[in-house]
Design a protein around this motif. Structure first.
Motif, PDB file in Angstrom:
ATOM      1  N   ALA A 195     -15.109   4.082   8.518  1.00  0.00           N
ATOM      2  CA  ALA A 195     -14.757   2.892   9.299  1.00  0.00           C
ATOM      3  C   ALA A 195     -13.591   3.196  10.242  1.00  0.00           C
ATOM      4  CB  ALA A 195     -14.396   1.741   8.365  1.00  0.00           C
ATOM      5  N   SER A 196     -12.576   3.869   9.734  1.00  0.00           N
ATOM      6  CA  SER A 196     -11.416   4.179  10.568  1.00  0.00           C
ATOM      7  C   SER A 196     -11.788   5.125  11.703  1.00  0.00           C
ATOM      8  CB  SER A 196     -10.312   4.811   9.711  1.00  0.00           C
ATOM      9  OG  SER A 196      -9.805   3.882   8.786  1.00  0.00           O
ATOM     10  N   ARG A 197     -12.649   6.102  11.430  1.00  0.00           N
ATOM     11  CA  ARG A 197     -13.043   7.052  12.461  1.00  0.00           C
ATOM     12  C   ARG A 197     -13.784   6.367  13.603  1.00  0.00           C
ATOM     13  NH1 ARG A 197     -12.973  12.461  12.650  1.00  0.00           N
ATOM     14  NH2 ARG A 197     -12.408  12.665  10.453  1.00  0.00           N
ATOM     15  N   PHE A 198     -14.489   5.285  13.291  1.00  0.00           N
ATOM     16  CA  PHE A 198     -15.206   4.538  14.334  1.00  0.00           C
ATOM     17  C   PHE A 198     -14.378   3.374  14.881  1.00  0.00           C
ATOM     18  CE2 PHE A 198     -18.804   6.730  12.421  1.00  0.00           C
ATOM     19  CZ  PHE A 198     -19.565   7.059  13.542  1.00  0.00           C
ATOM     20  N   GLY A 199     -13.085   3.381  14.604  1.00  0.00           N
ATOM     21  CA  GLY A 199     -12.205   2.344  15.129  1.00  0.00           C
ATOM     22  C   GLY A 199     -12.324   1.021  14.415  1.00  0.00           C
ATOM     23  N   LEU A 200     -12.825   1.040  13.178  1.00  0.00           N
ATOM     24  CA  LEU A 200     -13.044  -0.205  12.439  1.00  0.00           C
ATOM     25  C   LEU A 200     -12.053  -0.380  11.292  1.00  0.00           C
ATOM     26  CD1 LEU A 200     -16.948  -0.149  12.298  1.00  0.00           C
ATOM     27  CD2 LEU A 200     -15.478  -1.379  13.905  1.00  0.00           C
ATOM     28  N   GLY A 201     -10.969   0.402  11.304  1.00  0.00           N
ATOM     29  CA  GLY A 201      -9.919   0.189  10.322  1.00  0.00           C
ATOM     30  C   GLY A 201      -9.321  -1.193  10.511  1.00  0.00           C
ATOM     31  N   ALA A 202      -9.065  -1.906   9.428  1.00  0.00           N
ATOM     32  CA  ALA A 202      -8.707  -3.315   9.574  1.00  0.00           C
ATOM     33  C   ALA A 202      -7.618  -3.737   8.600  1.00  0.00           C
ATOM     34  CB  ALA A 202      -9.942  -4.196   9.358  1.00  0.00           C
ATOM     35  N   GLN A 203      -6.843  -4.703   9.056  1.00  0.00           N
ATOM     36  CA  GLN A 203      -5.932  -5.420   8.170  1.00  0.00           C
ATOM     37  C   GLN A 203      -6.729  -6.514   7.480  1.00  0.00           C
ATOM     38  OE1 GLN A 203      -2.013  -6.824   9.648  1.00  0.00           O
ATOM     39  NE2 GLN A 203      -2.680  -8.865   8.996  1.00  0.00           N
ATOM     40  N   LEU A 204      -6.578  -6.617   6.171  1.00  0.00           N
ATOM     41  CA  LEU A 204      -7.306  -7.609   5.389  1.00  0.00           C
ATOM     42  C   LEU A 204      -6.365  -8.757   5.039  1.00  0.00           C
ATOM     43  CD1 LEU A 204      -9.248  -5.229   2.982  1.00  0.00           C
ATOM     44  CD2 LEU A 204      -9.932  -6.055   5.248  1.00  0.00           C
ATOM     45  N   GLY A 205      -6.729  -9.970   5.441  1.00  0.00           N
ATOM     46  CA  GLY A 205      -5.848 -11.112   5.219  1.00  0.00           C
ATOM     47  C   GLY A 205      -4.554 -10.926   5.978  1.00  0.00           C
ATOM     48  N   ASP A 206      -3.424 -11.260   5.336  1.00  0.00           N
ATOM     49  CA  ASP A 206      -2.143 -11.082   6.013  1.00  0.00           C
ATOM     50  C   ASP A 206      -1.629  -9.647   5.932  1.00  0.00           C
ATOM     51  OD1 ASP A 206      -1.178 -10.817   3.412  1.00  0.00           O
ATOM     52  OD2 ASP A 206      -0.173 -12.762   3.384  1.00  0.00           O
ATOM     53  N   GLY A 207      -2.320  -8.818   5.153  1.00  0.00           N
ATOM     54  CA  GLY A 207      -1.957  -7.409   5.070  1.00  0.00           C
ATOM     55  C   GLY A 207      -0.743  -7.123   4.216  1.00  0.00           C
ATOM     56  N   ASN A 208      -0.180  -8.145   3.588  1.00  0.00           N
ATOM     57  CA  ASN A 208       1.030  -7.951   2.784  1.00  0.00           C
ATOM     58  C   ASN A 208       0.743  -7.579   1.330  1.00  0.00           C
ATOM     59  OD1 ASN A 208       2.908  -8.482   4.852  1.00  0.00           O
ATOM     60  ND2 ASN A 208       2.636 -10.692   4.590  1.00  0.00           N
ATOM     61  N   GLN A 209      -0.528  -7.653   0.937  1.00  0.00           N
ATOM     62  CA  GLN A 209      -0.871  -7.337  -0.447  1.00  0.00           C
ATOM     63  C   GLN A 209      -0.721  -5.829  -0.687  1.00  0.00           C
ATOM     64  OE1 GLN A 209      -2.901  -8.259   1.956  1.00  0.00           O
ATOM     65  NE2 GLN A 209      -4.976  -7.465   1.755  1.00  0.00           N
ATOM     66  N   PRO A 210      -0.212  -5.452  -1.865  1.00  0.00           N
ATOM     67  CA  PRO A 210      -0.040  -4.026  -2.168  1.00  0.00           C
ATOM     68  C   PRO A 210      -1.375  -3.345  -2.433  1.00  0.00           C
ATOM     69  CG  PRO A 210       0.520  -5.348  -4.074  1.00  0.00           C
ATOM     70  CD  PRO A 210       0.269  -6.319  -2.956  1.00  0.00           C
ATOM     71  N   PRO A 241       3.571   7.032  -6.654  1.00  0.00           N
ATOM     72  CA  PRO A 241       4.825   6.276  -6.518  1.00  0.00           C
ATOM     73  C   PRO A 241       5.029   5.653  -5.141  1.00  0.00           C
ATOM     74  CG  PRO A 241       5.248   8.640  -6.563  1.00  0.00           C
ATOM     75  CD  PRO A 241       3.798   8.464  -6.897  1.00  0.00           C
ATOM     76  N   ASP A 242       4.298   6.111  -4.125  1.00  0.00           N
ATOM     77  CA  ASP A 242       4.466   5.595  -2.758  1.00  0.00           C
ATOM     78  C   ASP A 242       3.522   4.405  -2.543  1.00  0.00           C
ATOM     79  OD1 ASP A 242       5.107   5.243  -0.103  1.00  0.00           O
ATOM     80  OD2 ASP A 242       3.958   6.963   0.609  1.00  0.00           O
ATOM     81  N   LEU A 243       3.920   3.244  -3.046  1.00  0.00           N
ATOM     82  CA  LEU A 243       3.087   2.043  -2.952  1.00  0.00           C
ATOM     83  C   LEU A 243       3.302   1.366  -1.608  1.00  0.00           C
ATOM     84  CD1 LEU A 243       1.134   0.121  -4.370  1.00  0.00           C
ATOM     85  CD2 LEU A 243       3.091  -1.010  -5.402  1.00  0.00           C
ATOM     86  N   ARG A 244       2.205   0.966  -0.953  1.00  0.00           N
ATOM     87  CA  ARG A 244       2.283   0.378   0.379  1.00  0.00           C
ATOM     88  C   ARG A 244       1.553  -0.947   0.462  1.00  0.00           C
ATOM     89  NH1 ARG A 244       3.380   3.882   4.534  1.00  0.00           N
ATOM     90  NH2 ARG A 244       4.388   5.793   3.786  1.00  0.00           N
ATOM     91  N   LYS A 245       1.974  -1.740   1.480  1.00  0.00           N
ATOM     92  CA  LYS A 245       1.209  -2.932   1.836  1.00  0.00           C
ATOM     93  C   LYS A 245      -0.127  -2.497   2.441  1.00  0.00           C
ATOM     94  CE  LYS A 245       5.300  -5.705   3.030  1.00  0.00           C
ATOM     95  NZ  LYS A 245       5.976  -6.437   4.126  1.00  0.00           N
ATOM     96  N   GLN A 246      -1.115  -3.392   2.363  1.00  0.00           N
ATOM     97  CA  GLN A 246      -2.441  -3.044   2.874  1.00  0.00           C
ATOM     98  C   GLN A 246      -2.413  -2.761   4.372  1.00  0.00           C
ATOM     99  OE1 GLN A 246      -4.774  -4.908   4.965  1.00  0.00           O
ATOM    100  NE2 GLN A 246      -6.226  -3.200   4.778  1.00  0.00           N
ATOM    101  N   SER A 247      -1.620  -3.497   5.135  1.00  0.00           N
ATOM    102  CA  SER A 247      -1.541  -3.248   6.579  1.00  0.00           C
ATOM    103  C   SER A 247      -1.008  -1.850   6.856  1.00  0.00           C
ATOM    104  CB  SER A 247      -0.653  -4.301   7.252  1.00  0.00           C
ATOM    105  OG  SER A 247       0.647  -4.305   6.687  1.00  0.00           O
ATOM    106  N   GLU A 248      -0.038  -1.406   6.063  1.00  0.00           N
ATOM    107  CA  GLU A 248       0.511  -0.057   6.219  1.00  0.00           C
ATOM    108  C   GLU A 248      -0.503   0.991   5.769  1.00  0.00           C
ATOM    109  OE1 GLU A 248       5.195  -1.205   5.346  1.00  0.00           O
ATOM    110  OE2 GLU A 248       3.942  -0.409   3.733  1.00  0.00           O
ATOM    111  N   PHE A 249      -1.215   0.702   4.700  1.00  0.00           N
ATOM    112  CA  PHE A 249      -2.240   1.615   4.199  1.00  0.00           C
ATOM    113  C   PHE A 249      -3.311   1.832   5.273  1.00  0.00           C
ATOM    114  CE2 PHE A 249      -6.167   2.673   2.073  1.00  0.00           C
ATOM    115  CZ  PHE A 249      -5.792   3.572   1.080  1.00  0.00           C
TER     116      PHE A 249
END
Length: 316
Positions: A195-210, A241-249
């Protein structure tokens, strides 16, 4: 090699019994164990497929009852179970998800009871869904409580409760609570990368979820560590140990593939399409690998950037 009960057909050295041995994590684990020179017994409903996938050096059985009582099984790793993310969580599907894990655990404990020598350890796969959907952003170590009444939590509680019955037999029990396991051979990564390679990487909801995640090599490494480290017992958060928000992921995933994550999928659309199962995408747990790090486990891929870059290189 068939699963006849003649002891000559079974390993004479201490062995590791693995359920779910042909799965995403299981196949990688078996490969690692074989490379370490360990004898491996694979439990699979499809023996022909297992023998073809795992090679001639692995013993395969379709029935745990076929394993002779004199077989020396040093460790048991239970990874089998129906896929949680996929089909809707109907009543019948929920029953299957629980039964596909706990029924095999019950068979494993019955096997342990009749073995002349009990295994030292049982490592059973659970998940960070144990913690449900907790409010707030406080870090969750292995002491955090489940959330009764929420299915993903109840499922993990049932898995761990059955596994812990082995303690009464003198078996050390470790329950690995996995986050999203990232590897090129299966799991979530191939779809996310495409999905990301085809430009379809996405933020899900507000993207703040871990997004609790772990590289496949560390998932296998932690299981191996749990087998050998006698001090490790009980729940172990199998997350980096490097936990991220979904938007950052999503951003890091896209960048590892030289793309950008520009899309947004609203929370309501995921809820509408997936129902309660959408919790796996729009909610999360701020989980930390406290027990693993306290026991001395050293992550091969502790940072998200390192992990995703490694996978992107392997994929290309």
């Amino acid at each position: 090699m068939n699963s006849a009960t003649h002891s000559a057909l079974w390993p004479t050295q201490p062995a590791v019994l693995v359920t779910g041995a042909t799965g995403f994590i299981g196949s990688a684990l078996v490969k690692q164990l074989v490379q370490e020179g360990k004898s491996v017994i694979a439990y699979s409903r499809n023996a022909h497929r297992a023998r073809s996938a795992l090679g001639a050096g692995v013993w395969v059985t379709q029935q745990l009852g076929d394993i002779p009582a004199g077989t020396h099984i040093d460790a048991v790793v239970h990874l089998a179970g129906a896929t949680v993310l996929g089909q809707p969580w109907t009543h019948a599907r929920r029953e299957l998800l629980v039964r596909s894990r706990t029924s095999i655990t019950q068979e494993l404990i019955a096997l342990m009871q009749r073995l002349q020598q009990r295994p030292r350890v049982l490592v059973a796969a659970s998940a960070v869904g144990f913690y449900g959907v907790p409010a707030g952003n406080a870090p969750l170590d292995e002491r955090a409580a489940p959330e009764p009444g929420r299915f993903q939590s109840d499922l993990c509680v049932a898995i761990e409760r059955e596994a812990q019955r082995a303690e009464a037999l003198g078996v050390r029990v470790v329950c690995t609570r996995f986050g999203i396991v990232l590897g090129t051979g299966g799991g979530a990564y191939p779809g996310l990368a495409t999905a990301s390679r085809f430009g379809l990487g996405a933020q899900l909801g507000d993207g703040n979820q871990p997004v609790p995640w772990i590289h496949l090599q560390d998932a296998v490494g932690l299981i191996d560590f749990a087998i050998t480290n006698e001090q490790l017992r009980g729940p172990v958060n199998a997350v980096a140990p490097d936990l991220r928000k979904q938007s950052e992921f999503a951003k890091e995933m896209a960048q590892s593939l030289h793309r950008r994550a520009l899309l947004r999928v609203p929370r309501w659309a995921l809820r509408l399409g997936m129902g309660e199962m959408s919790e796996l995408l729009v909610d999360g747990q701020w989980v930390v690998p406290a027990a693993a790090q306290a026991a001395g486990y050293r992550f091969q891929f502790a940072s998200l950037r390192e992990g995703l870059d490694n996978l992107a290189q392997a994929r290309s």
